[in-house]
Design a protein around this motif. Structure first.
Motif, short mmCIF file in Angstrom:
data_model
loop_
_atom_site.label_atom_id
_atom_site.label_comp_id
_atom_site.label_asym_id
_atom_site.label_seq_id
_atom_site.Cartn_x
_atom_site.Cartn_y
_atom_site.Cartn_z
N MET A 1 1.00 -1.23 -0.11
CA MET A 1 0.20 0.08 0.03
C MET A 1 0.75 1.16 0.20
SD MET A 1 -3.28 -1.24 2.61
CE MET A 1 -4.10 0.25 2.26
N GLY A 2 2.23 1.17 -0.10
CA GLY A 2 3.12 2.36 -0.06
C GLY A 2 3.48 2.60 -1.55
N LYS A 3 4.88 3.21 -1.58
CA LYS A 3 5.12 3.59 -3.13
C LYS A 3 6.47 3.32 -3.14
CE LYS A 3 5.64 8.71 -2.36
NZ LYS A 3 5.24 9.83 -2.84
N ARG A 4 7.01 3.07 -4.50
CA ARG A 4 8.04 2.82 -5.17
C ARG A 4 8.83 4.32 -4.83
NH1 ARG A 4 9.37 -1.12 -8.76
NH2 ARG A 4 11.66 -0.14 -8.86
N ILE A 5 10.39 4.18 -4.02
CA ILE A 5 11.29 5.10 -4.14
C ILE A 5 12.33 4.55 -4.62
CG2 ILE A 5 12.52 6.96 -2.78
CD1 ILE A 5 9.52 7.28 -2.54
N GLY A 6 12.62 4.83 -6.05
CA GLY A 6 13.61 3.92 -6.74
C GLY A 6 13.32 2.51 -6.78
N ASP A 7 14.55 1.68 -6.38
CA ASP A 7 14.16 0.36 -6.04
C ASP A 7 13.75 -0.05 -4.64
OD1 ASP A 7 14.81 -0.27 -8.70
OD2 ASP A 7 17.10 -0.93 -8.12
N ALA A 8 13.64 1.01 -3.62
CA ALA A 8 13.03 0.87 -2.41
C ALA A 8 11.65 0.91 -2.48
CB ALA A 8 13.80 1.75 -1.49
N VAL A 9 10.90 0.48 -1.25
CA VAL A 9 9.73 0.69 -0.94
C VAL A 9 9.45 1.66 0.30
CG1 VAL A 9 7.57 -0.48 -0.54
CG2 VAL A 9 9.48 -1.79 -1.75
N GLN A 10 8.64 2.74 0.25
CA GLN A 10 8.22 3.47 1.27
C GLN A 10 6.78 3.06 1.83
OE1 GLN A 10 9.01 8.24 1.17
NE2 GLN A 10 6.89 7.77 1.00
N CYS A 11 6.90 2.76 3.17
CA CYS A 11 5.59 2.48 3.92
C CYS A 11 4.62 3.62 3.47
CB CYS A 11 5.68 2.07 5.07
SG CYS A 11 4.33 1.78 6.17
N GLY A 12 3.30 3.48 3.39
CA GLY A 12 2.33 4.49 3.15
C GLY A 12 1.82 5.04 4.59
N TYR A 13 2.34 4.78 5.73
CA TYR A 13 1.73 5.16 6.86
C TYR A 13 2.81 5.99 7.48
CZ TYR A 13 -1.31 4.98 11.04
OH TYR A 13 -1.99 5.14 12.28
N HIS A 14 4.01 5.85 7.59
CA HIS A 14 4.93 6.58 8.37
C HIS A 14 6.21 6.99 7.47
CE1 HIS A 14 2.30 5.53 11.85
NE2 HIS A 14 2.44 6.67 12.09
N GLY A 15 6.31 6.45 6.28
CA GLY A 15 7.52 6.51 5.44
C GLY A 15 8.54 5.79 5.60
N LEU A 16 8.40 4.84 6.64
CA LEU A 16 9.65 4.00 6.77
C LEU A 16 10.10 3.17 5.53
CD1 LEU A 16 8.77 4.02 9.69
CD2 LEU A 16 9.83 1.85 9.99
N THR A 17 11.38 3.16 5.16
CA THR A 17 11.68 2.97 3.61
C THR A 17 12.76 1.61 3.64
OG1 THR A 17 11.70 5.07 3.10
CG2 THR A 17 12.72 3.66 1.46
N PHE A 18 12.37 0.66 2.85
CA PHE A 18 12.90 -0.47 2.97
C PHE A 18 13.73 -0.95 1.47
CE2 PHE A 18 9.78 -0.69 6.04
CZ PHE A 18 10.35 -1.18 6.89
N GLY A 19 14.93 -1.21 1.56
CA GLY A 19 15.60 -1.62 0.19
C GLY A 19 15.19 -3.19 -0.23
N PRO A 20 15.61 -3.46 -1.50
CA PRO A 20 15.27 -4.70 -2.12
C PRO A 20 15.76 -5.86 -1.13
CG PRO A 20 16.24 -3.40 -3.67
CD PRO A 20 16.26 -2.60 -2.30
#
Lengths: 356, 356, 356
Positions: free
Chosen positions: C58-77
């Motif tokens: 439910m979040g969004k892509r930031i380059g190859d990473a994924v940003q959570c749609g709630y508080h913006g925590l971002t996770f790499g591949p």
């Protein structure tokens, strides 16, 4: 174990939701019958006949009393049975629970807990309900398929605004402005000021601002389930102090969260404002803005709730931004523990004192 | 703990519901396959292949036998496997349960309990099925989302009529007429006579009454699940005795309640009458009257069932009007206890003797 | 107790099902986020933020990473958190599980088990994927409301064909031809040859056969969840040996069964053929034939699954035709036991060696 705090005043309904008809509401998992007596007072009864368990809301009004639709047992506004067709003696067990109800500020408040702890003086109020220059407007009763703790926590969590509401309540100006959190008072409060920035759309339209403004957001969360969000703007040139917010354009968004059950919540939200108070168009504009934003929250909160029902291998992690939510959850745990153990020395829950 | 009595004859279907097709019914929680052999006899088999559990009703007829739709195992009307494709020897465990079935008065009766207790002589009957001057007519198979005990109890409960059926089966004339209850016989019986009153609509139209009538209602409930409601009218001037009801205009409404599961019931209802017996319009008029009335019951009984599934803090109370229902529940409890403990000295349940 | 084997390569998706969008799949009961990095490689992450449990899909892509749609925590591949808005330090528990993924033959394979046991060399392959003269075509992702064991078992069970598929895959010619079963190799194999019979419709249309043919069916089932069905025809006059099937008209139907949960399965099926390889119409014709046949299986398997959820008084019986299914279930039981007990001396599950 339940997450539902019973010794608290909850919003049962907006005043406009209750009339002379028999209507069934579900509050803290209990079915409640609400209707108005002939004199307008609201009656709240357990919505289940003690005889064959039919909801009384399926029966009919006999004056101020309610007659069960199955065998005609009749109950007064105090819940006591006044008639059992076919027998003269009314057994003492023929009664339904009558809940304490108070109508205040066009809101129907109900107490579902221990009767002797119900103190109407502790019902939520804001000075602005009673001051001239302020306009109150009730919004929606928003249903969420989520435990109420998730809903409440979200309202003392400014960190989510930039990600959940990037085009409605938040904008990029706020992303790096630090948030203050205070947990000293009866409310848990998170707040920040964004100084010398462009006004948001609403305040441009109704505030009459031409230059930059100082904008504030205060989130006050009262356990178990009331949130007051105080936001507004004032001309930067005016350089107002934090305690002088009334001199700016100020809006209070109020959220009254009523747990329907452990898995469902109704969030009744409304707002008060000191600007454009004679323009119903302003109310509608705020409503529209909030409907979009709270719809965004609903989507997130229902997904979080659904995910919480799935098996998990790890415990959730908590972060610096969770200080408000963590204190909130701790307060709820303490309230539940007090109720679970019947600590008679404890203060009643739900006391409300608003500190500006 | 189950509420379902197994050692009893239940109505599986009206005769018209079963033909040469493979049809699945659910009775006492078990899936049952019903179909007619070439000679018209009804077959009732466990609807599950013992091999890979496919419902046999998804297979096809091979003469009087049934072939499973998955691997072709074939079962005769006695439930024994007659063919296992791919092997010559048929293992003794290759069978499905065959239920005892009796067709009588255009009704298919089934015995789901211990086979050695099934006695066809105990199947329900009414003399009027076999006497000239009577017309029998089958109504509907009414599905209720309710445990069958609620449905049955309602049929020995005249007190509900004034409140649930104020405009159909009841009227104000009956409200204060006392109800007699007898629990001496095989049935629990509640009855009352309303003397010298205006005839109800049906009897006005078909009974040819011009003056006042004496009207009677007898509710006989046979545990576990058959109710006979005997009602009718005779000219007050005739002054008929209680035992001479056949000389008046008399209707029997029969209810055969078949538990689908612990939470669902099918109430098959029909009626017999000694008036207007050659007029199909009279059958339709009675059907229409009953459809409205039983729809009113369904609404109440399903709401009661739903409410019974919710948590309760108190036990339901019982009143003077509950004498019939209470004895009924006691009889069911005894039947269940006999089945639970395998008391081999006990009388079989379900014996039926009709006493007028 | 679970029936789901984790230490195995499963088909997560056809290559065409995954692109740069964030998509949620459920595999072995776990929610998995699949997307392609900028370079096309497929990423598979646990689809739940470790903070407030929102699905990352439910979040969004930031380059190859994924940003959570709630508080913006971002996770790499790789699943590691790279950003926590509002704090500088990233706690070590801020990660999501990253699953091993391999894309091969236009299929995305995933390993949901213990990471150190994942060996890409054991991923399913067929030589014919890589040989000239063969055409591969992906069919559907067929959802079944059934435990995967029922689905898999059905694919090493030639005995059902005459009864479930009498007009599609089977015909009367095969009914009495004996089936061979071998359980010596990595696959359980059931097969038979129907000699000197009329060709089935497909081979008539595309095989160019004018006279009778020898027809073969080989069912290979690899535990836990891959089936290879090898069928084809050659002119009877040619008298081909069993090992020369490539010289006939040969089709491989592949089934990759991915358990969604204990009660749901997705069967992705595809086929390879050495005949009419340049005609897309032939692919469509095979698809159409399979869609009808697998729809027949779906109806049976879902009914079997539903019936397995109902109470049973007896254990299912097993027959001579169940030899393949019984060995399959035994292999699954052994795999589960190895996983349950963490027998570190055991061979990894899921090794795949194809023996023609």
């Amino acid at each position: 174990m339940t997450t539902l705090v019973r010794n608290a005043w909850y919003v049962a309904a907006w005043s406009s939701e209750v009339d002379d008809q028999l209507r069934r509401f579900t509050i803290l998992g209990d079915a409640v019958l609400l209707y108005r007596r002939g004199d307008g007072h609201v009656v709240a009864l357990e919505d289940r006949c003690p005889h064959r368990q039919l909801p009384l809301s399926m029966g009919k009004r006999i004056g101020d009393a309610v007659q069960c639709g199955y065998h005609g047992l009749t109950f007064g506004p105090d819940g006591k049975c006044t008639r059992v067709p076919g027998q003269d003696k009314i057994p003492p067990s023929a009664y339904v629970e009558a809940y304490r109800v108070v109508e205040k500020n066009d809101i129907i408040w109900i107490w579902m807990g221990e009767a002797h702890r119900a103190d109407p003086d502790t019902i939520f109020d804001l000075p602005q309900f009673h001051e001239p220059g302020w306009h109150a407007h009730q919004g929606d009763a928003l249903f969420l398929k989520s435990n109420y703790l998730n809903v409440a926590e979200n309202l003392v969590d400014p960190a989510h605004v930039s990600f959940v509401h990037p085009t409605t309540l938040g904008n990029s100006a706020s992303e790096n402005v630090p948030v203050h959190v205070s947990t000293d008072g009866p409310a848990i409060t998170a707040w920040r000021w964004i100084r010398d920035a462009e006004p948001i759309g609403f305040f441009k339209a109704f505030g009459g601002f031409e230059g930059n403004v100082d904008r504030w957001h205060y989130y006050h969360l009262y356990a178990p389930s009331i949130a007051v969000i105080d936001f507004g703007s004032a001309e930067t040139a005016a350089g107002i102090a934090e305690e002088d917010r009334d001199s700016g354009n100020r809006i209070f968004a109020l959220h009254f969260m009523t747990p329907v059950s452990e898995t469902e919540t109704i969030d009744r939200w409304m707002h008060l404002r000191n600007t454009a108070i004679e323009t119903e168009e302003a109310s509608e504009r705020i409503d529209a803005m909030f409907r979009v934003a709270f719809g965004e929250d609903k989507e997130i909160l229902e997904a979080v709730h659904a995910e919480e029902q799935r098996p998990a291998k790890r415990r959730p992690i908590r972060l610096a931004i969770d200080r408000g939510p963590m204190v909130y959850r701790k307060r709820i745990t303490e309230m539940l523990e007090r109720e679970r153990t019947e600590d008679v020395s404890a203060e009643p829950n739900g006391a409300f004192v608003y500190h500006d």
